[in-house]
Motif scaffolding. Structure first.
Motif, PDB file in Angstrom:
ATOM      1  N   MET A  47       0.824  -1.216   0.000  1.00 58.34           N
ATOM      2  CA  MET A  47       0.000   0.000   0.000  1.00 58.34           C
ATOM      3  C   MET A  47       0.852   1.257   0.000  1.00 58.34           C
ATOM      4  N   LYS A  48       1.967   1.256   0.712  1.00 57.87           N
ATOM      5  CA  LYS A  48       2.805   2.462   0.754  1.00 57.87           C
ATOM      6  C   LYS A  48       3.421   2.781  -0.609  1.00 57.87           C
ATOM      7  N   ASP A  49       3.330   1.840  -1.553  1.00 56.03           N
ATOM      8  CA  ASP A  49       3.861   2.045  -2.905  1.00 56.03           C
ATOM      9  C   ASP A  49       2.765   2.288  -3.945  1.00 56.03           C
ATOM     10  N   LEU A  50       1.514   2.422  -3.506  1.00 57.86           N
ATOM     11  CA  LEU A  50       0.416   2.620  -4.448  1.00 57.86           C
ATOM     12  C   LEU A  50       0.692   3.841  -5.324  1.00 57.86           C
ATOM     13  N   PRO A  51       0.713   3.673  -6.632  1.00 57.53           N
ATOM     14  CA  PRO A  51       0.994   4.808  -7.524  1.00 57.53           C
ATOM     15  C   PRO A  51      -0.158   5.817  -7.576  1.00 57.53           C
ATOM     16  N   LEU A  52       0.197   7.064  -7.790  1.00 59.32           N
ATOM     17  CA  LEU A  52      -0.798   8.116  -7.949  1.00 59.32           C
ATOM     18  C   LEU A  52      -1.752   7.789  -9.093  1.00 59.32           C
ATOM     19  N   ASP A  53      -1.241   7.212 -10.168  1.00 54.29           N
ATOM     20  CA  ASP A  53      -2.098   6.867 -11.307  1.00 54.29           C
ATOM     21  C   ASP A  53      -3.158   5.831 -10.941  1.00 54.29           C
ATOM     22  N   THR A  54      -2.828   4.930 -10.017  1.00 51.79           N
ATOM     23  CA  THR A  54      -3.817   3.948  -9.563  1.00 51.79           C
ATOM     24  C   THR A  54      -4.916   4.647  -8.760  1.00 51.79           C
ATOM     25  N   ALA A  55      -4.524   5.555  -7.885  1.00 53.96           N
ATOM     26  CA  ALA A  55      -5.514   6.326  -7.127  1.00 53.96           C
ATOM     27  C   ALA A  55      -6.389   7.139  -8.076  1.00 53.96           C
ATOM     28  N   ARG A  56      -5.788   7.729  -9.101  1.00 49.14           N
ATOM     29  CA  ARG A  56      -6.545   8.512 -10.091  1.00 49.14           C
ATOM     30  C   ARG A  56      -7.560   7.627 -10.820  1.00 49.14           C
ATOM     31  N   GLN A  57      -7.124   6.443 -11.229  1.00 50.09           N
ATOM     32  CA  GLN A  57      -8.009   5.512 -11.935  1.00 50.09           C
ATOM     33  C   GLN A  57      -9.168   5.089 -11.047  1.00 50.09           C
ATOM     34  N   ILE A  58      -8.889   4.788  -9.792  1.00 52.85           N
ATOM     35  CA  ILE A  58      -9.949   4.404  -8.849  1.00 52.85           C
ATOM     36  C   ILE A  58     -10.922   5.560  -8.660  1.00 52.85           C
ATOM     37  N   ALA A  59     -10.402   6.767  -8.474  1.00 54.04           N
ATOM     38  CA  ALA A  59     -11.263   7.937  -8.277  1.00 54.04           C
ATOM     39  C   ALA A  59     -12.177   8.146  -9.484  1.00 54.04           C
ATOM     40  N   LYS A  60     -11.627   8.011 -10.670  1.00 56.48           N
ATOM     41  CA  LYS A  60     -12.415   8.247 -11.889  1.00 56.48           C
ATOM     42  C   LYS A  60     -13.467   7.157 -12.084  1.00 56.48           C
ATOM     43  N   GLN A  61     -13.053   5.909 -11.983  1.00 55.11           N
ATOM     44  CA  GLN A  61     -13.955   4.798 -12.289  1.00 55.11           C
ATOM     45  C   GLN A  61     -14.969   4.510 -11.185  1.00 55.11           C
ATOM     46  N   LYS A  62     -14.570   4.700  -9.939  1.00 57.22           N
ATOM     47  CA  LYS A  62     -15.434   4.310  -8.824  1.00 57.22           C
ATOM     48  C   LYS A  62     -16.214   5.489  -8.234  1.00 57.22           C
ATOM     49  N   HIS A  63     -15.631   6.687  -8.286  1.00 57.76           N
ATOM     50  CA  HIS A  63     -16.225   7.818  -7.560  1.00 57.76           C
ATOM     51  C   HIS A  63     -16.685   8.977  -8.447  1.00 57.76           C
ATOM     52  N   TRP A  64     -16.204   9.086  -9.653  1.00 62.21           N
ATOM     53  CA  TRP A  64     -16.559  10.185 -10.560  1.00 62.21           C
ATOM     54  C   TRP A  64     -17.575   9.732 -11.620  1.00 62.21           C
ATOM     55  N   ASP A  65     -17.188   8.745 -12.422  1.00 65.60           N
ATOM     56  CA  ASP A  65     -18.022   8.330 -13.552  1.00 65.60           C
ATOM     57  C   ASP A  65     -19.409   7.824 -13.156  1.00 65.60           C
ATOM     58  N   PRO A  66     -19.545   6.981 -12.118  1.00 65.26           N
ATOM     59  CA  PRO A  66     -20.888   6.471 -11.800  1.00 65.26           C
ATOM     60  C   PRO A  66     -21.900   7.561 -11.426  1.00 65.26           C
ATOM     61  N   LEU A  67     -21.411   8.711 -10.962  1.00 67.48           N
ATOM     62  CA  LEU A  67     -22.308   9.801 -10.567  1.00 67.48           C
ATOM     63  C   LEU A  67     -22.395  10.895 -11.641  1.00 67.48           C
ATOM     64  N   HIS A  68     -21.832  10.626 -12.817  1.00 63.64           N
ATOM     65  CA  HIS A  68     -21.926  11.541 -13.965  1.00 63.64           C
ATOM     66  C   HIS A  68     -21.440  12.948 -13.606  1.00 63.64           C
ATOM     67  N   LEU A  69     -20.348  13.017 -12.883  1.00 60.03           N
ATOM     68  CA  LEU A  69     -19.889  14.314 -12.383  1.00 60.03           C
ATOM     69  C   LEU A  69     -19.404  15.246 -13.486  1.00 60.03           C
ATOM     70  N   ASP A  70     -19.059  14.703 -14.655  1.00 61.44           N
ATOM     71  CA  ASP A  70     -18.693  15.555 -15.796  1.00 61.44           C
ATOM     72  C   ASP A  70     -19.855  16.443 -16.240  1.00 61.44           C
ATOM     73  N   GLU A  71     -21.073  16.057 -15.882  1.00 67.86           N
ATOM     74  CA  GLU A  71     -22.263  16.787 -16.312  1.00 67.86           C
ATOM     75  C   GLU A  71     -22.645  17.924 -15.354  1.00 67.86           C
ATOM     76  N   LEU A  72     -21.922  18.044 -14.252  1.00 69.28           N
ATOM     77  CA  LEU A  72     -22.310  18.999 -13.207  1.00 69.28           C
ATOM     78  C   LEU A  72     -21.386  20.202 -13.153  1.00 69.28           C
ATOM     79  N   ASP A  73     -21.869  21.246 -12.507  1.00 65.41           N
ATOM     80  CA  ASP A  73     -21.039  22.400 -12.211  1.00 65.41           C
ATOM     81  C   ASP A  73     -19.774  21.888 -11.512  1.00 65.41           C
ATOM     82  N   PRO A  74     -18.599  22.333 -11.919  1.00 66.68           N
ATOM     83  CA  PRO A  74     -17.351  21.814 -11.340  1.00 66.68           C
ATOM     84  C   PRO A  74     -17.254  21.955  -9.822  1.00 66.68           C
TER      85      PRO A  74
END
Length: 160
Positions: A47-74
């Motif tokens: 875990m201490k070696d988790l890459p930033l890109d992995t965190a970014r991918q998780i954030a996008k796929q699990k927390h951003w895309d399912p809630l359609h956040l691209d469609e909302l006021d930033p």
């Protein structure tokens, strides 16, 4: 803040690096990603070696895309991303803050209600519901300073 990348940078500014606090029920984390979430996403390293890109991918796929956040006021999208990444009753807070039917399920009616809500009112209400939730957690005494600072920073971003 105009995109997922902008929101992710602000999110990671809230999270920090590696942590394994015995008082945290989330357990071992890196960049706010718990070991359970990392493993579910296919990450097998330390875990201490988790890459930033992995965190970014998780954030996008699990927390951003399912809630359609691209469609909302930033400003609104960031508040939702930060809460969804951090944990809680996000769909219910979205519904309460937007005036949607409160069933705890995110769907097209909830998305439409958020889109039609005044962004500043939404941000303020959403933050209030989130803060009430955090205040009622049994871990509040251990993490209140950090959560309060996070919420203050988020409100400042929302007002920008």
């Amino acid at each position: 803040m105009d995109s997922f990348e902008d929101a992710f940078k602000a999110l990671i500014g809230n999270e920090g690096g590696y942590c394994f606090n015995p008082a945290d029920p989330g357990g071992e984390t890196m960049l706010g990603v718990t070991a359970r979430v990392a493993r579910n996403a296919g990450y097998t390293g330390a875990m201490k070696d988790l890459p930033l890109d992995t965190a970014r991918q998780i954030a996008k796929q699990k927390h951003w895309d399912p809630l359609h956040l691209d469609e909302l006021d930033p400003r609104v999208a960031f508040q939702i991303l930060d809460a969804n990444y951090n944990g809680g009753l996000v769909a219910l807070w979205i519904q309460k803050a937007s005036g949607a039917k409160k069933d705890g399920k995110f769907g097209s009616d909830t998305l439409d209600a958020v889109k039609s809500a005044d962004p500043m009112k939404f941000v303020t209400r959403f933050a209030a519901y989130r803060l009430r939730y955090l205040r009622n957690l049994h871990t509040w005494p251990n993490f209140s300073r950090g959560w309060t600072a996070r919420m203050a920073d988020n409100l400042l971003l929302g007002a920008a």
